[in-house]
Design an enzyme around this catalytic site. Structure first.
Site, PDB file in Angstrom:
ATOM      1  N   ARG A  52       0.833  -1.219   0.000  1.00  0.00           N
ATOM      2  CA  ARG A  52       0.000   0.000   0.000  1.00  0.00           C
ATOM      3  C   ARG A  52       0.868   1.270   0.000  1.00  0.00           C
ATOM      4  NH1 ARG A  52      -2.506  -3.489  -1.104  1.00  0.00           N
ATOM      5  NH2 ARG A  52      -4.373  -4.397  -0.179  1.00  0.00           N
ATOM      6  N   SER A  78     -10.188  -0.352   4.046  1.00  0.00           N
ATOM      7  CA  SER A  78      -9.387  -0.534   5.267  1.00  0.00           C
ATOM      8  C   SER A  78      -8.828   0.813   5.710  1.00  0.00           C
ATOM      9  CB  SER A  78      -8.220  -1.495   5.009  1.00  0.00           C
ATOM     10  OG  SER A  78      -8.738  -2.757   4.700  1.00  0.00           O
ATOM     11  N   GLU A  98      -3.941   3.825   6.297  1.00  0.00           N
ATOM     12  CA  GLU A  98      -3.890   3.511   4.862  1.00  0.00           C
ATOM     13  C   GLU A  98      -4.596   4.634   4.093  1.00  0.00           C
ATOM     14  OE1 GLU A  98      -4.916  -0.516   3.599  1.00  0.00           O
ATOM     15  OE2 GLU A  98      -5.845   0.306   1.798  1.00  0.00           O
TER      16      GLU A  98
HETATM   17  C1  LIG Z   1     -15.537  -0.883  -0.043  1.00  0.00           C
HETATM   18  C2  LIG Z   1     -14.079  -0.637  -0.322  1.00  0.00           C
HETATM   19  C3  LIG Z   1     -13.231  -1.713  -0.541  1.00  0.00           C
HETATM   20  C4  LIG Z   1     -11.877  -1.497  -0.797  1.00  0.00           C
HETATM   21  N1  LIG Z   1     -11.077  -2.579  -1.000  1.00  0.00           N
HETATM   22  C5  LIG Z   1      -9.761  -2.384  -1.254  1.00  0.00           C
HETATM   23  C6  LIG Z   1      -8.901  -3.521  -1.489  1.00  0.00           C
HETATM   24  O1  LIG Z   1      -9.327  -4.672  -1.491  1.00  0.00           O
HETATM   25  N2  LIG Z   1      -7.592  -3.265  -1.745  1.00  0.00           N
HETATM   26  C7  LIG Z   1      -7.082  -1.990  -1.788  1.00  0.00           C
HETATM   27  O2  LIG Z   1      -5.886  -1.843  -2.026  1.00  0.00           O
HETATM   28  N3  LIG Z   1      -7.869  -0.924  -1.551  1.00  0.00           N
HETATM   29  C8  LIG Z   1      -9.183  -1.088  -1.295  1.00  0.00           C
HETATM   30  N4  LIG Z   1      -9.992  -0.001  -1.066  1.00  0.00           N
HETATM   31  C9  LIG Z   1      -9.414   1.358  -1.007  1.00  0.00           C
HETATM   32  C10 LIG Z   1      -9.475   2.156  -2.333  1.00  0.00           C
HETATM   33  O3  LIG Z   1     -10.557   1.733  -3.112  1.00  0.00           O
HETATM   34  C11 LIG Z   1      -8.197   2.044  -3.126  1.00  0.00           C
HETATM   35  O4  LIG Z   1      -7.117   2.500  -2.369  1.00  0.00           O
HETATM   36  C12 LIG Z   1      -8.287   2.831  -4.455  1.00  0.00           C
HETATM   37  O5  LIG Z   1      -7.241   2.409  -5.260  1.00  0.00           O
HETATM   38  C13 LIG Z   1      -8.212   4.336  -4.261  1.00  0.00           C
HETATM   39  O6  LIG Z   1      -8.433   4.957  -5.511  1.00  0.00           O
HETATM   40  P1  LIG Z   1      -9.188   6.342  -5.646  1.00  0.00           P
HETATM   41  O7  LIG Z   1      -9.159   6.756  -7.078  1.00  0.00           O
HETATM   42  O8  LIG Z   1     -10.532   6.249  -5.029  1.00  0.00           O
HETATM   43  O9  LIG Z   1      -8.234   7.271  -4.782  1.00  0.00           O
HETATM   44  P2  LIG Z   1      -8.604   8.611  -3.981  1.00  0.00           P
HETATM   45  O10 LIG Z   1      -9.226   8.245  -2.678  1.00  0.00           O
HETATM   46  O11 LIG Z   1      -9.346   9.547  -4.840  1.00  0.00           O
HETATM   47  O12 LIG Z   1      -7.146   9.184  -3.737  1.00  0.00           O
HETATM   48  C14 LIG Z   1      -6.216   8.487  -2.928  1.00  0.00           C
HETATM   49  C15 LIG Z   1      -4.889   9.237  -2.968  1.00  0.00           C
HETATM   50  O13 LIG Z   1      -4.353   9.159  -4.284  1.00  0.00           O
HETATM   51  C16 LIG Z   1      -4.123  10.476  -4.810  1.00  0.00           C
HETATM   52  N5  LIG Z   1      -4.406  10.434  -6.258  1.00  0.00           N
HETATM   53  C17 LIG Z   1      -5.533   9.995  -6.871  1.00  0.00           C
HETATM   54  N6  LIG Z   1      -5.385  10.069  -8.209  1.00  0.00           N
HETATM   55  C18 LIG Z   1      -4.141  10.569  -8.443  1.00  0.00           C
HETATM   56  C19 LIG Z   1      -3.394  10.871  -9.611  1.00  0.00           C
HETATM   57  N7  LIG Z   1      -3.890  10.705 -10.836  1.00  0.00           N
HETATM   58  N8  LIG Z   1      -2.135  11.360  -9.467  1.00  0.00           N
HETATM   59  C20 LIG Z   1      -1.595  11.549  -8.238  1.00  0.00           C
HETATM   60  N9  LIG Z   1      -2.261  11.287  -7.091  1.00  0.00           N
HETATM   61  C21 LIG Z   1      -3.519  10.798  -7.189  1.00  0.00           C
HETATM   62  C22 LIG Z   1      -5.055  11.384  -4.041  1.00  0.00           C
HETATM   63  O14 LIG Z   1      -4.569  12.718  -4.032  1.00  0.00           O
HETATM   64  C23 LIG Z   1      -5.031  10.727  -2.660  1.00  0.00           C
HETATM   65  O15 LIG Z   1      -3.891  11.138  -1.961  1.00  0.00           O
HETATM   66  C24 LIG Z   1     -11.362  -0.177  -0.821  1.00  0.00           C
HETATM   67  C25 LIG Z   1     -12.225   0.903  -0.626  1.00  0.00           C
HETATM   68  C26 LIG Z   1     -13.575   0.683  -0.373  1.00  0.00           C
HETATM   69  C27 LIG Z   1     -14.482   1.861  -0.179  1.00  0.00           C
END
Ligand SMILES: Cc1cc2nc3c(=O)[nH]c(=O)nc-3n(C[C@H](O)[C@H](O)[C@H](O)COP(=O)(O)OP(=O)(O)OC[C@H]3O[C@@H](n4cnc5c(N)ncnc54)[C@H](O)[C@@H]3O)c2cc1C
Length: 300
Positions: A175, A224, A294
Site C-alpha cells: 500500500r 481498510s 492507509e
Molecule cells: C468498499 C471498499 C473496498 C476497498 N477494498 C480495497 C482492497 O481490497 N484493496 C485496496 O488496495 N484498496 C481497497 N480499497 C481502497 C481504495 O478503493 C483504493 O485505495 C483505491 O485504489 C483508491 O483509488 P481512488 O481513485 O478512489 O483514490 P482517492 O481516494 O481519490 O485518492 C487516494 C490518494 O491518491 C491520490 N491520487 C488519486 N489520483 C491521483 C493521480 N492521478 N495522481 C496523483 N495522485 C492521485 C489522491 O490525491 C489521494 O492522496 C477499498 C475501498 C472501499 C471503499
C-alpha cells in the site's frame, strides 16, 4: 481563503462554466463525508489536468487531486483551495499491454483485461476508485498488487514537465509508492504489461479474489482504515481491544470487519477521526503496535 482576484484569474484560464465554487465533497467520496471544496474542477483530459495543475502552482493555490475518493477522508470544513477531480478516461489495448489514463475506473480496467483474456489485474476486482488512486496506494488484495503488472507510468512532475519512467523508480511496497509521499507527482497514464491467459483461468482467479472480499462491509466506508502491521492484521488487533461495533456520532467501527469504519448516516469526519484515534491509542496501549493509516486525510 483565496482572494477574489486569484479566483478570477483561475476562472479565466479553466473556464467560468467549468470552475465550480463551494462544492460539497461528500458525494465524491465513498465515505459520503466531507465539507466543501472552495473551488472544484473536473479535468477530463491530460491536457486539462496539466493546465489546471500548472496554473494553481503559478497562482500558489493549494490543490488536492481527487480520484474516486475511495481512500480518502475529507474534513468537515472541506478544502480551502482547488480540488481537481481526475476524469481522464482513455484506455487502449495493444497486444499484451493496456494503457489507461488516471481517471479510468479500476473496475473498467479489470473488465477490459478480462475481455482481451489478459491476466495480472484480477487482484483489483471489486476495488472502487480510479487507476491513478490505485497506483498511488499500490492497491491489491492478499499478496498481489497492481504494481506487479505495471510497465511504465507517465506523470506531470513538480517542474510541470510530462515524463515517463519504468515502475522500478516508484518504490512500490505494501500500500505504498513514492507518489504517496510526494503529491507533486501527478499520474497521467499507466501502461500495464499483462499475460495472455485462458479465460477460464482468469474467471476463476477473479472469482477467488471476489470471494475473499465478500466479508467486507457494504455500508459507506473508505475500505481498510489502517495498513496491516508486519505479520498481523489491523482488524484483529482492533477487535482484540474490544472496539468492534464502537460508535462515535454516526460513525462506527464495523461490527463485521474491525478495520473498516462505516458511515451509518451523515457521519462527520470528526466522528471518524475520533474512532481512528481511539483505535490507534487502544492498540498501542494493549499491544505496543502503532497502526499506520492507509487512508489519506485531507483538510484537517
Ligand atoms: C468498499 C471498499 C473496498 C476497498 N477494498 C480495497 C482492497 O481490497 N484493496 C485496496 O488496495 N484498496 C481497497 N480499497 C481502497 C481504495 O478503493 C483504493 O485505495 C483505491 O485504489 C483508491 O483509488 P481512488 O481513485 O478512489 O483514490 P482517492 O481516494 O481519490 O485518492 C487516494 C490518494 O491518491 C491520490 N491520487 C488519486 N489520483 C491521483 C493521480 N492521478 N495522481 C496523483 N495522485 C492521485 C489522491 O490525491 C489521494 O492522496 C477499498 C475501498 C472501499 C471503499
Amino acid at each position: 481563503m483565496l482572494n477574489p482576484k486569484t479566483i478570477r484569474q483561475l476562472s479565466k484560464i479553466l473556464g467560468s462554466d467549468r470552475l465550480k465554487k463551494n462544492v460539497s465533497l461528500a458525494s465524491y467520496t465513498t465515505f459520503g463525508i466531507g465539507g466543501p471544496a472552495q473551488l472544484f474542477y473536473e479535468a477530463k483530459t491530460n491536457k486539462e489536468i496539466t493546465k489546471a495543475i500548472k496554473t494553481v502552482r503559478k497562482l500558489k493555490i493549494p490543490c488536492f487531486i481527487l480520484g474516486g475518493g475511495s481512500n480518502t477522508l475529507i474534513a468537515d470544513s472541506g478544502f480551502p483551495g482547488l480540488v481537481t477531480k481526475i476524469e481522464s478516461q482513455k484506455i487502449k489495448v495493444k497486444n499484451n499491454t493496456i494503457s489507461a489514463e488516471a481517471g479510468v475506473p479500476l473496475s473498467k480496467l479489470v473488465k477490459v483485461a478480462q475481455k482481451y483474456s489478459l491476466s495480472g489485474l484480477e487482484c483489483c476486482v471489486g476495488i472502487p476508485g480510479t487507476v491513478g488512486g490505485a497506483v498511488v496506494g499500490n492497491a491489491g488484495a492478499k499478496d498481489q498488487w497492481i504494481s506487479q503488472s505495471i510497465k511504465s507510468i507517465t506523470i506531470l512532475n513538480k517542474n510541470g514537465k510530462i515524463i515517463s519512467f519504468k515502475k522500478d523508480y516508484c518504490r512500490f511496497g505494501y500500500r505504498n509508492s513514492f507518489f504517496k509521499k510526494d503529491p507533486s507527482k501527478i499520474i497521467l497514464k499507466t501502461i500495464f504489461k499483462l499475460k495472455k491467459e485462458n479465460p477460464k483461468i482468469i474467471k476463476e482467479k477473479t472469482r477467488q479474489f471476489l470471494e475473499a472480499k465478500s466479508n467486507q462491509p457494504k455500508e459507506k466506508s473508505a475500505g481498510s482504515i489502517f495498513k496491516n502491521p508486519a505479520n498481523d492484521s489491523a482488524g484483529r488487533l482492533i477487535d482484540a481491544t474490544g472496539l468492534r461495533g464502537k460508535k462515535v456520532g454516526n460513525a462506527q467501527i464495523s461490527p463485521q470487519h474491525a478495520n473498516f469504519i462505516i458511515n451509518l448516516n451523515k457521519a462527520k469526519a470528526g466522528d471518524v477521526l475520533a474512532l481512528i484515534k481511539l483505535a490507534q491509542n487502544s492498540v498501542k496501549e494493549k499491544f505496543g503496535v502503532k497502526l499506520e493509516l492507509e487512508i489519506k486525510l485531507i483538510g484537517f
